[in-house]
Scaffold this active site. Structure first.
Site, PDB file in Angstrom:
ATOM      1  N   ARG A  18       0.855  -1.191   0.000  1.00  0.00           N
ATOM      2  CA  ARG A  18       0.000   0.000   0.000  1.00  0.00           C
ATOM      3  C   ARG A  18       0.888   1.237   0.000  1.00  0.00           C
ATOM      4  O   ARG A  18       1.112   1.849  -1.013  1.00  0.00           O
ATOM      5  CB  ARG A  18      -0.965  -0.044   1.201  1.00  0.00           C
ATOM      6  CG  ARG A  18      -2.186   0.878   1.056  1.00  0.00           C
ATOM      7  CD  ARG A  18      -1.909   2.306   1.466  1.00  0.00           C
ATOM      8  NE  ARG A  18      -1.439   2.440   2.833  1.00  0.00           N
ATOM      9  CZ  ARG A  18      -0.942   3.593   3.306  1.00  0.00           C
ATOM     10  NH1 ARG A  18      -0.846   4.669   2.544  1.00  0.00           N
ATOM     11  NH2 ARG A  18      -0.496   3.653   4.565  1.00  0.00           N
ATOM     12  N   ASP A  19       1.455   1.596   1.141  1.00  0.00           N
ATOM     13  CA  ASP A  19       2.320   2.776   1.200  1.00  0.00           C
ATOM     14  C   ASP A  19       3.556   2.589   0.322  1.00  0.00           C
ATOM     15  O   ASP A  19       4.066   3.537  -0.265  1.00  0.00           O
ATOM     16  CB  ASP A  19       2.734   3.041   2.649  1.00  0.00           C
ATOM     17  CG  ASP A  19       3.005   4.513   2.921  1.00  0.00           C
ATOM     18  OD1 ASP A  19       2.960   5.303   1.969  1.00  0.00           O
ATOM     19  OD2 ASP A  19       3.250   4.868   4.084  1.00  0.00           O
ATOM     20  N   HIS A  22       3.940   3.971  -3.409  1.00  0.00           N
ATOM     21  CA  HIS A  22       4.405   5.317  -3.781  1.00  0.00           C
ATOM     22  C   HIS A  22       5.786   5.241  -4.433  1.00  0.00           C
ATOM     23  O   HIS A  22       6.096   6.011  -5.346  1.00  0.00           O
ATOM     24  CB  HIS A  22       4.486   6.213  -2.538  1.00  0.00           C
ATOM     25  CG  HIS A  22       3.166   6.644  -2.001  1.00  0.00           C
ATOM     26  ND1 HIS A  22       2.317   7.494  -2.676  1.00  0.00           N
ATOM     27  CD2 HIS A  22       2.533   6.343  -0.829  1.00  0.00           C
ATOM     28  CE1 HIS A  22       1.228   7.711  -1.953  1.00  0.00           C
ATOM     29  NE2 HIS A  22       1.335   7.011  -0.824  1.00  0.00           N
ATOM     30  N   SER A 172       3.302  11.350   8.804  1.00  0.00           N
ATOM     31  CA  SER A 172       3.378  11.474   7.346  1.00  0.00           C
ATOM     32  C   SER A 172       4.612  12.229   6.865  1.00  0.00           C
ATOM     33  O   SER A 172       5.112  11.960   5.767  1.00  0.00           O
ATOM     34  CB  SER A 172       2.125  12.185   6.837  1.00  0.00           C
ATOM     35  OG  SER A 172       0.978  11.799   7.553  1.00  0.00           O
ATOM     36  N   HIS A 201       2.625   4.845  12.924  1.00  0.00           N
ATOM     37  CA  HIS A 201       3.094   4.646  11.550  1.00  0.00           C
ATOM     38  C   HIS A 201       4.246   5.633  11.385  1.00  0.00           C
ATOM     39  O   HIS A 201       4.030   6.834  11.239  1.00  0.00           O
ATOM     40  CB  HIS A 201       1.953   4.949  10.567  1.00  0.00           C
ATOM     41  CG  HIS A 201       2.338   4.904   9.126  1.00  0.00           C
ATOM     42  ND1 HIS A 201       1.938   3.885   8.280  1.00  0.00           N
ATOM     43  CD2 HIS A 201       3.077   5.746   8.360  1.00  0.00           C
ATOM     44  CE1 HIS A 201       2.396   4.102   7.062  1.00  0.00           C
ATOM     45  NE2 HIS A 201       3.099   5.231   7.083  1.00  0.00           N
ATOM     46  N   HIS A 203       7.900   7.280   9.882  1.00  0.00           N
ATOM     47  CA  HIS A 203       8.691   7.482   8.669  1.00  0.00           C
ATOM     48  C   HIS A 203      10.139   7.785   9.060  1.00  0.00           C
ATOM     49  O   HIS A 203      10.432   8.184  10.184  1.00  0.00           O
ATOM     50  CB  HIS A 203       8.104   8.606   7.826  1.00  0.00           C
ATOM     51  CG  HIS A 203       6.943   8.177   6.981  1.00  0.00           C
ATOM     52  ND1 HIS A 203       6.629   8.768   5.784  1.00  0.00           N
ATOM     53  CD2 HIS A 203       6.029   7.194   7.150  1.00  0.00           C
ATOM     54  CE1 HIS A 203       5.556   8.185   5.257  1.00  0.00           C
ATOM     55  NE2 HIS A 203       5.175   7.229   6.073  1.00  0.00           N
TER      56      HIS A 203
END
Length: 342
Positions: A18-19, A22, A172, A201, A203
């Site tokens: 999913r992510d 990108h 994000s 989540h 990063h």
């Protein structure tokens, strides 16, 4: 390598499909989804996210068209997932209720409803519908560095009251420090009063993804996302996270060797944009801006003869969010303008 336990307290969701899309411009094929999802399921990963990087219904000119539809990718994953939960992401304003219904019909077990960190109220109807459709629901609060831990807790409570069984801080921009994570997880769990779980989540922009996730666990979070090889927008690297958890005595029930093999043999050869911490992605985390601003900032920097990093820092200072990318041109022009005569 595995130290399986029957019911792991901490549960990991792999977001490579999913992510991670990108990083390959949303070009996953059903065959690649079957291979990766099947191996993740065999390895013992608890949940597997599948679909367009921006969620159900995001395949469009605005968010980039996928090579294959959500239906095709979810069908491929469902064929091979035997133990893990099949997860989808949904953003109100991008996806529709009909697409949630379709995902449930295709076998999705878990839906992640994502909003900006101060806009949880727009997710209420979608959380309710997802529960009615028989899916578990978690909320995602994006860009959590842009508000206080207390506001994050209140926004998470809105999602819990609507029916979410867990809420994640979704970093994000990769802008959270370890202290930031600690404060937000503590505030959320206090507000939830045992009625819902907290998750993260993370990063990698500031090279803190694994560390931030471990801090979240230490404060009581029981949910976390990661990607094989850190795929996509520089996500927390799943195999590194599992290795650290094992060293810390936190049995995951996940086979580390299998994760390493899939990452090296399957995922890395597919990635057209390998995730690295360079001047662009590091400045993104430092400035606290969405990744969607990066291309615009570097294009404007070349056009106006200014430093893209200065653009990103100013855009971050103005607390800009996704959808305000046109602000980059205004900022670049101001930076390029000669100082006014005194």
């Amino acid at each position: 390598m595995s130290e399986a336990i029957s019911t792991p307290r901490i549960r990991l969701l792999d977001s490579t499909l999913r992510d991670g899309s990108h990083g390959i411009r949303h070009r996953y094929t059903p065959q690649q989804v079957e291979l990766i999802a099947g191996k993740l399921d065999e390895a013992g990963v608890h949940s597997i996210g599948v679909g367009h990087g921006d969620g159900l219904g995001a395949s469009s000119i605005q968010y980039m068209r996928s090579l294959h539809t959500d239906d095709e990718l979810l069908t491929a994953a469902r064929r091979v997932i035997k133990r893990a939960r099949l997860a989808v992401t949904f953003q109100p304003g991008i996806g529709t209720k009909q697409q949630l219904e379709r995902a449930a019909g295709l076998g999705a077990d878990l839906v992640r409803i994502a909003t900006h960190c101060t806009e949880a109220d727009i997710a209420v109807q979608h959380i309710g519908l997802s529960r009615e459709l028989g899916m578990d629901v978690h909320g995602d609060l994006m860009m959590p560095h842009m508000t206080t831990p207390e506001t994050i807790a209140r926004q998470g409570r809105i999602m819990v009251d609507a029916g979410a069984t867990g809420v994640h801080i979704m970093d994000s921009a990769g802008a959270l420090t370890m202290d930031d994570v600690k404060a937000r997880i503590v505030a959320m769990l206090a507000k939830f009063g045992g009625e819902a779980e907290a998750g993260i989540h993370a990063h990698q922009n500031l090279s803190l993804a694994v560390a931030n996730t471990m801090v979240a666990f230490a404060e009581g979070a029981t949910l976390a996302d990661a990607c094989l090889a850190g795929a996509g927008a520089g996500n927390c690297q799943l195999e590194a996270l599992v290795a650290v958890m094992e060293k810390a005595g936190m049995g995951t029930g996940i086979d580390l060797w299998t994760l390493e093999d899939i990452a090296d043999q399957v995922v890395r050869p597919i990635m057209t944009t390998p995730p690295i911490v360079d001047r662009a992605t590091l400045t993104q985390g430092f400035a606290g801006v969405p990744g969607s601003f990066l291309h615009h900032a570097f294009s404007a920097a070349e056009r106006f003869g200014v430093d893209a990093r200065d653009i990103l820092v100013e855009v971050g200072r103005r607390r800009s969010v996704g959808g305000q990318e046109d602000l980059v041109i205004e900022v670049a022009a101001r930076l390029a303008a000669p100082p006014a005569a005194s």
